[in-house]
Write a protein that holds these residues in place. Structure first.
Motif, PDB file in Angstrom:
ATOM      1  N   ASP A  28       0.839  -1.193   0.000  1.00  0.00           N
ATOM      2  CA  ASP A  28       0.000   0.000   0.000  1.00  0.00           C
ATOM      3  C   ASP A  28       0.874   1.244   0.000  1.00  0.00           C
ATOM      4  O   ASP A  28       1.968   1.262   0.559  1.00  0.00           O
ATOM      5  CB  ASP A  28      -0.901   0.002   1.239  1.00  0.00           C
ATOM      6  CG  ASP A  28      -1.913  -1.124   1.186  1.00  0.00           C
ATOM      7  OD1 ASP A  28      -2.225  -1.573   0.081  1.00  0.00           O
ATOM      8  OD2 ASP A  28      -2.366  -1.536   2.268  1.00  0.00           O
ATOM      9  N   SER A  29       0.356   2.301  -0.611  1.00  0.00           N
ATOM     10  CA  SER A  29       1.090   3.559  -0.641  1.00  0.00           C
ATOM     11  C   SER A  29       1.160   4.148   0.765  1.00  0.00           C
ATOM     12  O   SER A  29       0.231   4.043   1.552  1.00  0.00           O
ATOM     13  CB  SER A  29       0.397   4.547  -1.570  1.00  0.00           C
ATOM     14  OG  SER A  29       0.459   4.095  -2.889  1.00  0.00           O
ATOM     15  N   GLU A 137       2.799   2.721 -12.640  1.00  0.00           N
ATOM     16  CA  GLU A 137       1.537   2.149 -12.170  1.00  0.00           C
ATOM     17  C   GLU A 137       1.130   1.076 -13.178  1.00  0.00           C
ATOM     18  O   GLU A 137       0.470   1.337 -14.173  1.00  0.00           O
ATOM     19  CB  GLU A 137       0.472   3.239 -12.036  1.00  0.00           C
ATOM     20  CG  GLU A 137       0.818   4.340 -11.043  1.00  0.00           C
ATOM     21  CD  GLU A 137       0.824   3.874  -9.583  1.00  0.00           C
ATOM     22  OE1 GLU A 137       0.678   2.661  -9.334  1.00  0.00           O
ATOM     23  OE2 GLU A 137       0.942   4.729  -8.689  1.00  0.00           O
ATOM     24  N   ALA A 144      -8.370  -4.043  -6.120  1.00  0.00           N
ATOM     25  CA  ALA A 144      -7.560  -3.467  -5.043  1.00  0.00           C
ATOM     26  C   ALA A 144      -6.353  -2.735  -5.615  1.00  0.00           C
ATOM     27  O   ALA A 144      -5.972  -1.666  -5.123  1.00  0.00           O
ATOM     28  CB  ALA A 144      -7.115  -4.562  -4.077  1.00  0.00           C
ATOM     29  N   ASP A 145      -5.738  -3.301  -6.660  1.00  0.00           N
ATOM     30  CA  ASP A 145      -4.614  -2.631  -7.319  1.00  0.00           C
ATOM     31  C   ASP A 145      -5.057  -1.304  -7.921  1.00  0.00           C
ATOM     32  O   ASP A 145      -4.361  -0.288  -7.825  1.00  0.00           O
ATOM     33  CB  ASP A 145      -4.042  -3.513  -8.446  1.00  0.00           C
ATOM     34  CG  ASP A 145      -3.284  -4.713  -7.925  1.00  0.00           C
ATOM     35  OD1 ASP A 145      -2.844  -4.688  -6.762  1.00  0.00           O
ATOM     36  OD2 ASP A 145      -3.125  -5.675  -8.692  1.00  0.00           O
ATOM     37  N   TYR A 147      -7.592   0.591  -7.048  1.00  0.00           N
ATOM     38  CA  TYR A 147      -7.871   1.544  -5.977  1.00  0.00           C
ATOM     39  C   TYR A 147      -6.571   2.103  -5.378  1.00  0.00           C
ATOM     40  O   TYR A 147      -6.469   3.295  -5.075  1.00  0.00           O
ATOM     41  CB  TYR A 147      -8.704   0.891  -4.879  1.00  0.00           C
ATOM     42  CG  TYR A 147     -10.068   0.425  -5.326  1.00  0.00           C
ATOM     43  CD1 TYR A 147     -10.712   1.018  -6.413  1.00  0.00           C
ATOM     44  CD2 TYR A 147     -10.725  -0.613  -4.667  1.00  0.00           C
ATOM     45  CE1 TYR A 147     -11.968   0.597  -6.819  1.00  0.00           C
ATOM     46  CE2 TYR A 147     -11.996  -1.029  -5.062  1.00  0.00           C
ATOM     47  CZ  TYR A 147     -12.607  -0.438  -6.145  1.00  0.00           C
ATOM     48  OH  TYR A 147     -13.848  -0.850  -6.546  1.00  0.00           O
ATOM     49  N   ASP A 148      -5.566   1.232  -5.236  1.00  0.00           N
ATOM     50  CA  ASP A 148      -4.289   1.654  -4.683  1.00  0.00           C
ATOM     51  C   ASP A 148      -3.610   2.681  -5.596  1.00  0.00           C
ATOM     52  O   ASP A 148      -3.023   3.670  -5.121  1.00  0.00           O
ATOM     53  CB  ASP A 148      -3.379   0.443  -4.487  1.00  0.00           C
ATOM     54  CG  ASP A 148      -2.063   0.810  -3.828  1.00  0.00           C
ATOM     55  OD1 ASP A 148      -2.089   1.216  -2.656  1.00  0.00           O
ATOM     56  OD2 ASP A 148      -1.015   0.708  -4.486  1.00  0.00           O
ATOM     57  N   GLN A 149      -3.717   2.478  -6.911  1.00  0.00           N
ATOM     58  CA  GLN A 149      -3.106   3.408  -7.854  1.00  0.00           C
ATOM     59  C   GLN A 149      -3.784   4.777  -7.810  1.00  0.00           C
ATOM     60  O   GLN A 149      -3.124   5.822  -7.898  1.00  0.00           O
ATOM     61  CB  GLN A 149      -3.156   2.826  -9.263  1.00  0.00           C
ATOM     62  CG  GLN A 149      -2.227   1.638  -9.448  1.00  0.00           C
ATOM     63  CD  GLN A 149      -2.227   1.094 -10.866  1.00  0.00           C
ATOM     64  OE1 GLN A 149      -2.600   1.783 -11.809  1.00  0.00           O
ATOM     65  NE2 GLN A 149      -1.807  -0.163 -11.027  1.00  0.00           N
ATOM     66  N   GLN A 151      -5.165   6.044  -5.209  1.00  0.00           N
ATOM     67  CA  GLN A 151      -4.684   6.663  -3.975  1.00  0.00           C
ATOM     68  C   GLN A 151      -3.253   7.171  -4.133  1.00  0.00           C
ATOM     69  O   GLN A 151      -2.902   8.245  -3.612  1.00  0.00           O
ATOM     70  CB  GLN A 151      -4.750   5.645  -2.822  1.00  0.00           C
ATOM     71  CG  GLN A 151      -6.145   5.108  -2.536  1.00  0.00           C
ATOM     72  CD  GLN A 151      -7.005   6.069  -1.724  1.00  0.00           C
ATOM     73  OE1 GLN A 151      -6.689   7.256  -1.605  1.00  0.00           O
ATOM     74  NE2 GLN A 151      -8.099   5.577  -1.181  1.00  0.00           N
ATOM     75  N   ASP A 152      -2.415   6.422  -4.870  1.00  0.00           N
ATOM     76  CA  ASP A 152      -1.048   6.878  -5.144  1.00  0.00           C
ATOM     77  C   ASP A 152      -1.060   8.249  -5.808  1.00  0.00           C
ATOM     78  O   ASP A 152      -0.330   9.166  -5.414  1.00  0.00           O
ATOM     79  CB  ASP A 152      -0.330   5.902  -6.089  1.00  0.00           C
ATOM     80  CG  ASP A 152       0.083   4.604  -5.424  1.00  0.00           C
ATOM     81  OD1 ASP A 152      -0.007   4.503  -4.193  1.00  0.00           O
ATOM     82  OD2 ASP A 152       0.510   3.692  -6.166  1.00  0.00           O
ATOM     83  N   SER A 164      -9.835   9.321  -2.426  1.00  0.00           N
ATOM     84  CA  SER A 164     -10.618   8.415  -1.568  1.00  0.00           C
ATOM     85  C   SER A 164     -12.090   8.434  -1.965  1.00  0.00           C
ATOM     86  O   SER A 164     -12.752   7.397  -1.954  1.00  0.00           O
ATOM     87  CB  SER A 164     -10.461   8.827  -0.103  1.00  0.00           C
ATOM     88  OG  SER A 164      -9.136   8.635   0.339  1.00  0.00           O
TER      89      SER A 164
END
Length: 305
Positions: A28-29, A137, A144-145, A147-149, A151-152, A164
């Motif tokens: 996670d970031s 990225e 999930a990946d 969403y994580d990107q 957020q990054d 978010s």
């Protein structure tokens, strides 16, 4: 999943394998903010990247990243995007190629951040020498990946709260699309990435979307190499008789419900007989950004129809 249009099959398989390795190496970031330097640290596929935030002159060489940046409200911070960044319409599209980027062309924009989905060689190291931070990225293997990107990019652009919000809305809208499909029963499907019968298994990003609708993927057992993107045979597809066929090669491959029905032996497949050959928007089904919601809605609509 069809990866960005420039990533043609079979190069798709190699790229997907590399992407999986990169994504597996990152977590996670995280953010570390120094009030003096105003830098943040982002955990991306290429490791920990220090960025002077918020980045204000971004070059995006990934159509998905371009969509994400605009979705979180950072569109004004993007000074240039690659030739495939066709959404939104006001994205600053150029003739730069994400798969064959030119460092000099990138540096002409004096960026303070470059976003890639794939480094075909030494682009990252060359940009580092020019003191330009790079976020890689890679093509997402799961929601999930994705969403994580998002957020990054939120951390890098000073749009954490907006990022978010986008993730929350995507989650809610995808869940709503699944719910709107009504009672779900296990039915089979074939996702066509191109007309040579490359497909995507349940272990891929696009496969996860289908799995939410309890659809059974006929490509899973054919993926003996474990790439997630096996090339099927026409015989395998006909014998498996899928209930649905989803075409992700409509624009680049010119495939339609009519061309599929005309293939030898395919008129015996339930999807063809029952009018369940679905022509997807090629860009939406090959990217892993906010418009994934529209892909989920397309699947939901097909199941209800």
């Amino acid at each position: 999943m069809r990866l960005p249009l420039a990533m043609k099959v079979p190069a798709l398989v190699v790229t997907a394998a590399l992407s999986a390795a990169l994504l597996g190496a990152c977590g996670d970031s995280t953010t570390e903010e120094n009030s003096k330097s105003k830098t943040v640290s982002v955990e991306a596929a290429n490791g920990t990247v220090a960025i002077a935030a918020p980045a204000k002159k971004i070059v995006s060489l990934s159509p998905t990243a371009t969509e994400m940046l605009f979705a979180i409200g950072a569109g004004d911070q993007v000074v240039a995007a690659d030739a495939l960044s066709n959404f939104p319409s006001d994205a600053p599209k150029t003739d730069m190629q994400g798969m064959t980027p030119n460092v000099d062309a990138i540096l002409n924009y004096e960026p303070d951040l470059v976003v890639l989905s794939f480094d075909p060689g030494t682009i990252e190291s060359q940009l580092k020498k020019a003191k330009v931070p790079v976020l890689v990225e890679a093509p997402a293997t799961s929601l999930a990946d994705s969403y994580d990107q998002i957020q990054d990019l939120g951390i890098a652009t000073g749009k954490k709260e907006e990022a978010s919000d986008v993730v929350q809305k995507m989650t809610e809208d995808i869940d709503a699309a699944v719910k709107s499909a009504g009672e779900l029963t296990e039915r089979s499907y074939y996702h066509e990435s191109d007309a040579t019968y490359y497909s995507a298994t349940s272990k891929t990003f696009v496969g996860e979307i289908y799995s939410k609708f309890k659809l059974k993927n006929i490509a899973d057992e054919a993926d003996t190499a474990g790439t997630g993107y096996p090339q099927l045979s026409a015989e395998h597809i006909v014998n498996k008789a899928p209930d649905f066929i989803f075409l992700a090669d409509t624009a680049s491959g010119g495939q339609t419900a009519q061309t599929v029905a005309a293939r030898p032996g395919w008129n015996t497949i339930p999807a063809v007989q029952n009018g369940k050959v679905v022509e997807l928007n090629e860009d939406i089904s090959s990217r892993w950004g906010p418009r994934t919601v529209e892909f989920a809605v397309s699947v939901s609509t097909a199941l209800k129809g």
